[in-house]
Design a protein around this motif. Structure first.
Motif, PDB file in Angstrom:
ATOM      1  N   LYS A  44      16.065  11.526  17.566  1.00  0.00           N
ATOM      2  CA  LYS A  44      17.325  11.907  16.926  1.00  0.00           C
ATOM      3  C   LYS A  44      18.410  12.186  17.968  1.00  0.00           C
ATOM      4  O   LYS A  44      19.332  12.951  17.741  1.00  0.00           O
ATOM      5  N   SER A  45      18.286  11.543  19.132  1.00  0.00           N
ATOM      6  CA  SER A  45      19.281  11.714  20.194  1.00  0.00           C
ATOM      7  C   SER A  45      20.475  10.791  20.021  1.00  0.00           C
ATOM      8  O   SER A  45      21.554  11.072  20.544  1.00  0.00           O
ATOM      9  N   ASP A  46      20.295   9.683  19.335  1.00  0.00           N
ATOM     10  CA  ASP A  46      21.377   8.719  19.128  1.00  0.00           C
ATOM     11  C   ASP A  46      22.318   9.176  18.021  1.00  0.00           C
ATOM     12  O   ASP A  46      21.867   9.765  17.029  1.00  0.00           O
ATOM     13  N   PRO A  47      23.604   8.888  18.124  1.00  0.00           N
ATOM     14  CA  PRO A  47      24.454   8.887  16.918  1.00  0.00           C
ATOM     15  C   PRO A  47      24.015   7.719  16.033  1.00  0.00           C
ATOM     16  O   PRO A  47      23.936   6.580  16.498  1.00  0.00           O
ATOM     17  N   PHE A  48      23.705   7.991  14.766  1.00  0.00           N
ATOM     18  CA  PHE A  48      23.112   6.970  13.902  1.00  0.00           C
ATOM     19  C   PHE A  48      24.140   6.345  12.966  1.00  0.00           C
ATOM     20  O   PHE A  48      25.177   6.935  12.658  1.00  0.00           O
ATOM     21  N   ASN A  49      23.780   5.147  12.478  1.00  0.00           N
ATOM     22  CA  ASN A  49      24.635   4.411  11.554  1.00  0.00           C
ATOM     23  C   ASN A  49      24.977   5.253  10.330  1.00  0.00           C
ATOM     24  O   ASN A  49      26.139   5.306   9.902  1.00  0.00           O
ATOM     25  N   HIS A  50      23.949   5.889   9.743  1.00  0.00           N
ATOM     26  CA  HIS A  50      24.186   6.601   8.487  1.00  0.00           C
ATOM     27  C   HIS A  50      25.084   7.811   8.675  1.00  0.00           C
ATOM     28  O   HIS A  50      25.755   8.236   7.734  1.00  0.00           O
ATOM     29  N   GLU A  51      25.129   8.377   9.880  1.00  0.00           N
ATOM     30  CA  GLU A  51      26.029   9.494  10.126  1.00  0.00           C
ATOM     31  C   GLU A  51      27.491   9.036  10.074  1.00  0.00           C
ATOM     32  O   GLU A  51      28.361   9.743   9.542  1.00  0.00           O
ATOM     33  N   ILE A  52      27.743   7.865  10.614  1.00  0.00           N
ATOM     34  CA  ILE A  52      29.107   7.318  10.569  1.00  0.00           C
ATOM     35  C   ILE A  52      29.449   6.888   9.139  1.00  0.00           C
ATOM     36  O   ILE A  52      30.544   7.156   8.628  1.00  0.00           O
ATOM     37  N   VAL A  53      28.504   6.237   8.476  1.00  0.00           N
ATOM     38  CA  VAL A  53      28.750   5.711   7.130  1.00  0.00           C
ATOM     39  C   VAL A  53      29.021   6.840   6.138  1.00  0.00           C
ATOM     40  O   VAL A  53      29.963   6.761   5.326  1.00  0.00           O
ATOM     41  N   VAL A  54      28.220   7.899   6.169  1.00  0.00           N
ATOM     42  CA  VAL A  54      28.410   8.974   5.198  1.00  0.00           C
ATOM     43  C   VAL A  54      29.743   9.684   5.438  1.00  0.00           C
ATOM     44  O   VAL A  54      30.419  10.104   4.483  1.00  0.00           O
ATOM     45  N   ALA A  55      30.153   9.785   6.702  1.00  0.00           N
ATOM     46  CA  ALA A  55      31.429  10.410   6.997  1.00  0.00           C
ATOM     47  C   ALA A  55      32.595   9.552   6.487  1.00  0.00           C
ATOM     48  O   ALA A  55      33.549  10.061   5.881  1.00  0.00           O
ATOM     49  N   LYS A  56      32.513   8.237   6.700  1.00  0.00           N
ATOM     50  CA  LYS A  56      33.569   7.350   6.222  1.00  0.00           C
ATOM     51  C   LYS A  56      33.629   7.351   4.696  1.00  0.00           C
ATOM     52  O   LYS A  56      34.726   7.380   4.100  1.00  0.00           O
ATOM     53  N   ALA A  57      32.469   7.366   4.058  1.00  0.00           N
ATOM     54  CA  ALA A  57      32.441   7.382   2.595  1.00  0.00           C
ATOM     55  C   ALA A  57      33.085   8.652   2.048  1.00  0.00           C
ATOM     56  O   ALA A  57      33.828   8.617   1.056  1.00  0.00           O
ATOM     57  N   ALA A  58      32.828   9.791   2.687  1.00  0.00           N
ATOM     58  CA  ALA A  58      33.423  11.049   2.234  1.00  0.00           C
ATOM     59  C   ALA A  58      34.939  11.019   2.370  1.00  0.00           C
ATOM     60  O   ALA A  58      35.669  11.527   1.505  1.00  0.00           O
ATOM     61  N   LEU A  59      35.419  10.409   3.453  1.00  0.00           N
ATOM     62  CA  LEU A  59      36.865  10.305   3.641  1.00  0.00           C
ATOM     63  C   LEU A  59      37.487   9.376   2.588  1.00  0.00           C
ATOM     64  O   LEU A  59      38.561   9.662   2.049  1.00  0.00           O
ATOM     65  N   MET A  60      36.815   8.286   2.298  1.00  0.00           N
ATOM     66  CA  MET A  60      37.370   7.330   1.338  1.00  0.00           C
ATOM     67  C   MET A  60      37.350   7.879  -0.089  1.00  0.00           C
ATOM     68  O   MET A  60      38.289   7.662  -0.852  1.00  0.00           O
ATOM     69  N   LEU A  61      36.286   8.611  -0.422  1.00  0.00           N
ATOM     70  CA  LEU A  61      36.144   9.122  -1.787  1.00  0.00           C
ATOM     71  C   LEU A  61      36.761  10.503  -1.969  1.00  0.00           C
ATOM     72  O   LEU A  61      36.911  10.970  -3.098  1.00  0.00           O
ATOM     73  N   ASP A  62      37.078  11.156  -0.848  1.00  0.00           N
ATOM     74  CA  ASP A  62      37.640  12.512  -0.888  1.00  0.00           C
ATOM     75  C   ASP A  62      36.722  13.467  -1.659  1.00  0.00           C
ATOM     76  O   ASP A  62      37.159  14.266  -2.471  1.00  0.00           O
ATOM     77  N   ARG A  63      35.433  13.338  -1.402  1.00  0.00           N
ATOM     78  CA  ARG A  63      34.458  14.222  -2.031  1.00  0.00           C
ATOM     79  C   ARG A  63      33.187  14.223  -1.170  1.00  0.00           C
ATOM     80  O   ARG A  63      32.980  13.328  -0.342  1.00  0.00           O
ATOM     81  N   PRO A  64      32.312  15.220  -1.344  1.00  0.00           N
ATOM     82  CA  PRO A  64      31.081  15.250  -0.550  1.00  0.00           C
ATOM     83  C   PRO A  64      30.191  14.050  -0.829  1.00  0.00           C
ATOM     84  O   PRO A  64      30.062  13.602  -1.969  1.00  0.00           O
ATOM     85  N   VAL A  65      29.583  13.525   0.213  1.00  0.00           N
ATOM     86  CA  VAL A  65      28.661  12.398   0.102  1.00  0.00           C
ATOM     87  C   VAL A  65      27.404  12.744   0.899  1.00  0.00           C
ATOM     88  O   VAL A  65      27.479  13.299   1.990  1.00  0.00           O
ATOM     89  N   LYS A  66      26.246  12.403   0.331  1.00  0.00           N
ATOM     90  CA  LYS A  66      24.968  12.682   0.989  1.00  0.00           C
ATOM     91  C   LYS A  66      24.165  11.393   1.109  1.00  0.00           C
ATOM     92  O   LYS A  66      24.090  10.605   0.167  1.00  0.00           O
ATOM     93  N   ILE A  67      23.581  11.183   2.275  1.00  0.00           N
ATOM     94  CA  ILE A  67      22.648  10.078   2.485  1.00  0.00           C
ATOM     95  C   ILE A  67      21.311  10.677   2.899  1.00  0.00           C
ATOM     96  O   ILE A  67      21.239  11.483   3.825  1.00  0.00           O
ATOM     97  N   CYS A  68      20.271  10.280   2.208  1.00  0.00           N
ATOM     98  CA  CYS A  68      18.916  10.717   2.537  1.00  0.00           C
ATOM     99  C   CYS A  68      18.062   9.469   2.718  1.00  0.00           C
ATOM    100  O   CYS A  68      17.959   8.645   1.804  1.00  0.00           O
ATOM    101  N   LEU A  69      17.480   9.309   3.884  1.00  0.00           N
ATOM    102  CA  LEU A  69      16.724   8.102   4.186  1.00  0.00           C
ATOM    103  C   LEU A  69      15.323   8.174   3.596  1.00  0.00           C
ATOM    104  O   LEU A  69      14.682   9.231   3.590  1.00  0.00           O
TER     105      LEU A  69
END
Length: 613
Positions: A44-69
């Motif tokens: 878990k040392s890398d910045p991961f794809n899903h961390e970027i994606v969930v953040a972008k989704a929250a900004l686009m939707l203007d609401r909390p977004v959760k990703i669980c792998l």
């Protein structure tokens, strides 16, 4: 206009930087909170794809977004250990001392880079800090393959080459008819020295580690003397107590700690370090409590939050205890000085005579003359205002000035030695490990319970890698990218040891305080894993006389090696060739004993040759 990300990460600071870059947002408007998690182990040392994606989704939707792998998705994105093919050529004298070594490594990196450049250098960097190697040549190559990416798994590039070197040392000992323990004792690197690749070695407890485990395991009376099918194997290792350079090079501290002292006598410690089950929060409060003379329960730790805490680079490279601990001690000592000035004024005694202990500040020559810790805080606050202090830590500069020399430097190194006992059924190839003896040079154990937990956890993980853990891939059809994905992305098929598989573990802690560590402490999070895997392989050879030169060491491989031995072929199983690689011209770096200054003497020539005409 602001963003908060909660993530199971080891490196909130690096994730924070990655989010700011990927989302083109001001870093000050982004907050990353590292949630407590049971383990990271580098994955878990890398910045991961899903961390970027969930953040972008929250900004686009203007609401909390959760990703669980799902577990399958974790297998695909998790940075596993690099498979490494190695070729090692070592020249030794008749007494076993090493004259020179040539190490070549080929890493399967998977589809993406991760920390692959560092991983490649780490497969060769630390060979010289364990044993004295007067002449050293390292060549490493990492290739991209259409598989899930590999990254900085526990030990970060060093377990693979340690496996190769320790098995080769056993082969050398056999050829020279020298006891493997005696051979290693002859070649241990000297303390307070520079290696051939300019790594600055501090204290070394490896000699004591070897002596402790050989005595505990009754090595002299058991090695080569047990009945057929039973054997013991020895291996040693070294590891960083924190990487000497950050992922992005800069001159700022690697760890910072802030303290807030309350009138009630409570203390809050703020630090960006991440608790991933290794006990870093306990180390933080223990260091502060020790300096201020209060109890750990009096301190509240606030960690892993980029909005609230000063920067710590993250929980990787076994860096947290040494770097965060030194920063915490500095902050606590500054707070202690403020309190001592105020109490000395009240008691009319020199501040040098004051003692901080038992939640009191008192005169060493007259212990009845003193005040409570809470009262001391009030006196200091009345004198100078609200009490808050800071501490930080920056590692010493590396002596290496050549390209690649930034991988390997550390404030100090830990050392380990392990002996593994095996029972091998020569008919089925089945391996049972009843006992493991391991000694670790910890410097000083700040919390012996946590230290032993880390050592025994390393043994557990190493046995899994040595005996059963293996990534098997299947290829997707062309219409689905033709990539290689895990054949069994499930914890049911990906085997790891259970409690019933764990042997008796006898742990020896070798304590020689290192002045570079907090109260003399070194790392323990990764180093003890390294010697266990080659010790298993060496024990198998002692038991049945065949070499298994790769992991996992499975019954099928043992049976094939025994069949090869019976047929008069080499009594081994493992890789037999190393591909031809068009290596670039090597950097020539004269070692310190040949008058070198840490620079490559041919670097300018290589740069000119690289410029197209």
């Amino acid at each position: 206009g602001k963003l908060t990300l909660w993530s199971s990460t080891q490196t909130p600071h690096y994730v924070h930087r990655a989010l700011a870059k990927a989302l083109a947002m001001p870093a000050a408007h982004i907050r990353v909170v590292a949630t407590p998690n049971g383990g990271g182990f580098g994955g878990k040392s890398d910045p991961f794809n899903h961390e970027i994606v969930v953040a972008k989704a929250a900004l686009m939707l203007d609401r909390p977004v959760k990703i669980c792998l799902t577990r399958e998705e974790v297998f695909y994105c998790h940075r596993g250990r690099h498979p490494v093919l190695m070729r090692v050529k070592t020249g030794v004298k008749r007494d076993g001392t090493i004259a020179a070594m040539h190490m070549q490594t080929l890493l399967d990196g998977g589809a993406y880079g991760s920390y692959g450049v560092a991983s490649t250098f780490y497969t060769g960097a630390l060979q010289t800090v364990t044993y004295h190697i007067p002449a050293y040549h390292f060549q490493g190559c990492r290739v991209f393959t259409n598989k899930p990416p590999c990254g900085p798994k526990r030990g970060h590039g060093t377990p693979q080459s340690r496996f190769g070197q320790e098995i080769q040392l056993d082969k050398i000992a056999e050829r020279l008819a020298i006891d493997p323990a005696a051979l290693r004792l002859r070649i241990v690197e000297q303390p307070e020295t520079l290696t051939a690749n300019y790594l600055r070695v501090g204290t070394i407890g490896l000699t004591e580690c070897i002596r402790r485990v050989t005595q505990a395991a009754d090595w002299t009376n058991r090695f080569g003397k047990l009945p057929y099918g039973r054997g013991v194997g020895l291996a040693c290792s070294s590891y960083l107590s924190g990487a000497g350079l950050p992922i992005y090079w800069n001159d700022m501290p690697h760890s910072g700690v802030q303290l807030k002292l309350d009138r009630s006598g409570g203390v809050t410690a703020f630090c960006g370090a991440t608790e991933i089950g290794q006990g870093s929060d306990d180390v933080l409060v223990a260091c502060v409590a020790e300096v201020l003379g209060i109890e750990p329960i009096d301190i509240r730790a606030v960690t892993g939050d980029t909005d609230l805490t000063p920067v710590d680079l993250g929980s990787y490279s076994s860096r947290v205890t040494l770097m965060m601990g030194n920063a915490a001690i500095q902050a606590a000592e500054r707070a202690r000085d403020l309190l001592a000035d105020a109490v000395a004024s009240k008691l009319q005694v020199p501040k040098e005579r004051l003692v901080f202990a038992d939640r009191r500040v008192f005169d060493a020559e007259n212990p009845s003359a003193g005040v409570s810790f809470a009262e001391a805080v009030c006196l200091a606050e009345a004198r100078v205002g609200t009490i808050g202090t800071i501490g930080s830590y920056t590692p010493p500069r590396s002596a290496a000035k050549f390209k690649g020399g930034g991988v390997g430097p550390s404030p100090t190194y830990s050392y380990s030695a392990a002996i593994v006992e095996v029972d091998v059924d020569a008919t089925t190839g089945w391996i049972h490990v009843p006992r493991v003896w391991i000694a670790h040079d910890i410097g000083r154990a700040l919390n012996p319970t946590l230290v032993r937990g880390q050592v025994e956890g390393s043994v557990y993980m190493a046995l899994g890698e040595a005996l059963m853990e293996e990534q098997i891939f299947r290829r997707l059809p062309p219409k689905l990218s033709h990539a290689l994905v895990h054949k069994f992305p499930s914890m049911l098929e990906y085997k790891s040891p259970t409690t019933l598989d764990m042997p008796e573990v006898f742990t020896e802690l070798v304590e020689h305080p290192d002045p570079r560590g907090p109260f003399g402490a070194k790392e323990v999070g990764q180093g003890p894993l390294l010697p266990v895997m080659p010790a298993v392989a060496n024990a198998v050879f002692d038991a049945i006389g065949v070499r298994i030169d790769e992991v996992p060491i499975t019954p099928e491989k043992i049976v094939k090696a025994l069949e090869a031995k019976a047929a008069g072929k080499p009594a081994r199983y493992g890789p037999s060739t190393f591909p031809e690689i068009p290596w670039p011209e090597p950097l020539l770096v004269p070692p310190p004993w040949d008058g070198g200054d840490g620079r490559a003497i041919d670097d300018a020539t290589r740069k000119r040759e690289a410029v197209p005409s």
